[in-house]
Design a protein around this motif. Sequence first.
Motif: not given
Lengths: 403, 477
Positions: A37-53
């Motif tokens: 769902x990456x395209x379902x919102x504004x791009x996020x400026x973040x230092x790291x990615x946290x995934x619940x996968x």
Amino acid sequence: MALATPIAPENEGALARAIAEAYEAGVPLAIRGNGTKESLGRPVQAAAVLTTRALTGITLHSPSELVVAARAGTPVAEIEASLATKGQHLIAEPPDLSALTGPGEGPQTIGGVIACNLSGPRRIALGAMRDHVLGVRAVNGMGEVIRSGGRVLKNVTGLDLAKLVAGSRGTLAVMSEITLKVLPKPERTATVMLRGLDAARGIAALSAGLGSPFGVTGAAHLPAEAASRAGLGERTATLLRLEDFADFIPRRTQALAAALGEFGPAEILDEGPSLPLWRSVRDAVPLGVGDGEAVWRASLRPSRGAAFAEAVSRAFPARFLFDWGGGLVWVVGPATEPAHRSVTEAVRSAQGTFWLVRAPPALRAAVPGLPEEPAPLAALTRRVKHAFDPKGILNPGRIFAGV
Amino acid sequence: MIALPTPDPSVLARREAIVADLTRLVGAANVIAEPARLKPYETDGFTAYKRVPLAVCLPDSTEGVAAVLRYCTRNGIRVVPRAAGTSLSGGALPLEDAVVIGVARLNRILEVSVEDRLIRVEAGVTNIGVTRAVEGEGFFYAPDPSSQLACMIAGNIAMNSGGAHCLKYGVTANNLLGVTLVTPDGEIVELGGGHLDTPGYDWLGLICGSEGQLGIVTEATLRILRAAEGARAMLVGFRATDVAAAAVADIIGSGIIPVALEFMDKPCIRACEDFAHAGYPLEAEALLIIEVEGNEAEQDALLARLETICRRHDPLTVRIARTAEESAAIWKGRKGAFGAIGRISPDYLCMDGTIPPARLPEAMRRIEALSRQYGLMVANVFHAGDGNLHPLILFDANDNESFARAEALGADILRLCVELGGCLTGEHGVGIEKRDLMREQFSPADLAQQARVKRAFDPGWLLNPHKVFPPEFAQAA
């Protein structure tokens, strides 16, 4: 987002520790499941990615209590398959939007569809995904585990933070586990189809069907191009779905078709063609989205759906798909700022709302992906965000710039 | 007894000036300040607690509500919102230093749209008033709390009210499209509208069930539904509570979701029968009322399937209504249940915990044991499909010791609900009644998070200030 290896906690404790560390260090995190769902919102400026996968697994299914619970990273398809073994299903039939958004890094997760509150055609009759959220466990922006709701069907104990977190797209808290109400899967599905109606007449027919006592659970109108893509031939198709006990379906389809007599002769589709057709409507496949195109999802009063589509068509050559009795209008058009402004304006005139669900990152960063809130509401949004995530480290800017 | 805050003497001292200001804001006709006229506002449906408020305001417009709220917030005056005052948890209980803002005069139907299947109303319209406004078109408003003749939409939204038919049609939150909300600082915000989903934060979901902690709802847009072709009920008496509970599980497991599935235990059956003469089986330990919808043939088919399932549990009686009149006769006792209990004992506490339905037999056994332990009679009548229990604890209000025991027994029953995996309240709300029990269900982190959300709306903690949150969490910013 080309970043270092995502943080993928394997249990709730590790999730809480990861967020607590980010809170201490003031490090913004991009929150995701499998990134569908990456395209379902504004791009996020973040230092790291946290995934619940890596937080996966069904933790409870009690068919006679109509309840299922699963960790946030569990694929939706896995939950649906497991429910099906007991003759049950997810009530709001969440869509798989990969035809619009691309495939992501893996199957869509239950956390993702709850965080975006995405519902399919059954929304019109039986509620949205968020309506069936009985409880969540989540970690707020300080790394604290919070619970809201529970595992029972009726619960008004305290503020309903579960609903607030559902639909908040990872900006308030990161869900670790979700408990949902489920229902028995109906024995039989059938469709009453009317042909050749324009959007206004088609929506009037859907309204008449939804106002009948026969239990319509899907109400969609496909313009000629969409109908053709759905394999129905080059005429508009107005579709009304019935789902019920097998022995009730013949009488109900006939009664519904008779009640819609003024809209012309009806064709009855039995279960064979009905199931793939409604799956295709659910997933917005008949839109036929191509390169360089954007998709908006407008939500408005059904009676304003056709006029809204006309207003958009005057601005640019758009394609449409109408679901929820005409109250959900999918719009496809060029991924440009002028087209976006036209949709925004048409939605405002119709007193509805919209969601930009597909566009290149540059456009998603440049324009608001949903109507801007009036000042008092925008202030509440900022204060509620602060109440969960005081340092603004969870998916900053995902819904609104600067929040 | 639950501790209520000490009135602020500085506010009490300003009473006359405050009443004069309120009169200036909304007109003398909409302000009540004489002691005799304040008396009816001293309590709500939870009559064990009473406090006469400083004044009552009944604005006749959203702007009036906004003016009063803004004034009270700026002047540090507590506010207690009120609709019809039917709360069973003390949600509308006033305080001596608080201004009650009532929505009773906001009672107009603003719009009915059959094509969009919605109705827009002012929040002081009664629940039944909504259905009455649309039933001519064959529609109805689904939530149907038993107080529906009196209770108002503002209160339904505040408590996220359910009713006997929510197993199929959902509770208020599932039937609410939009509200006009006045925030504590007097801002008027529109949340939702005539459409289904809104892609920002789910304000409607948060406001619904927030018990007047976040703002005052003055208008609402509600979903209306087309009524089914018909409905019919059946009544089944069982030899034991466990057996009835097993039948409930079998019914839900069979794929049939009845529109209502109500359970009564023996004390309740007896009380209802004495009162309503509905022909209930006095020898049964438990009774189910099951209602299905559809046309005649579909009703017959569903009732036959349900009968087959119930027969597997060796029932004492099975009575299937053949007509609407026979259905009404079956419902007659259930609908009068609270009144019937009131005849046995003028005073009772109505509890509202929810349990996972699979734990029903254990819950019944342990409630019975608690009833014996405390020496107070408990009658059970509830929505079985969703596990929302309504144990009625009978006591004598003229005897303080009896009331104290009833409160302690009620708290133990609610602790039991939480222990079994359920919750403190399914549809009545926390209010004052269950405020201190919130610690049983939630961790300090959970409650602190809820309190921060409350403060995002009400930094001064002035709105319905002594409810829902245990005192240690109820702190201004």
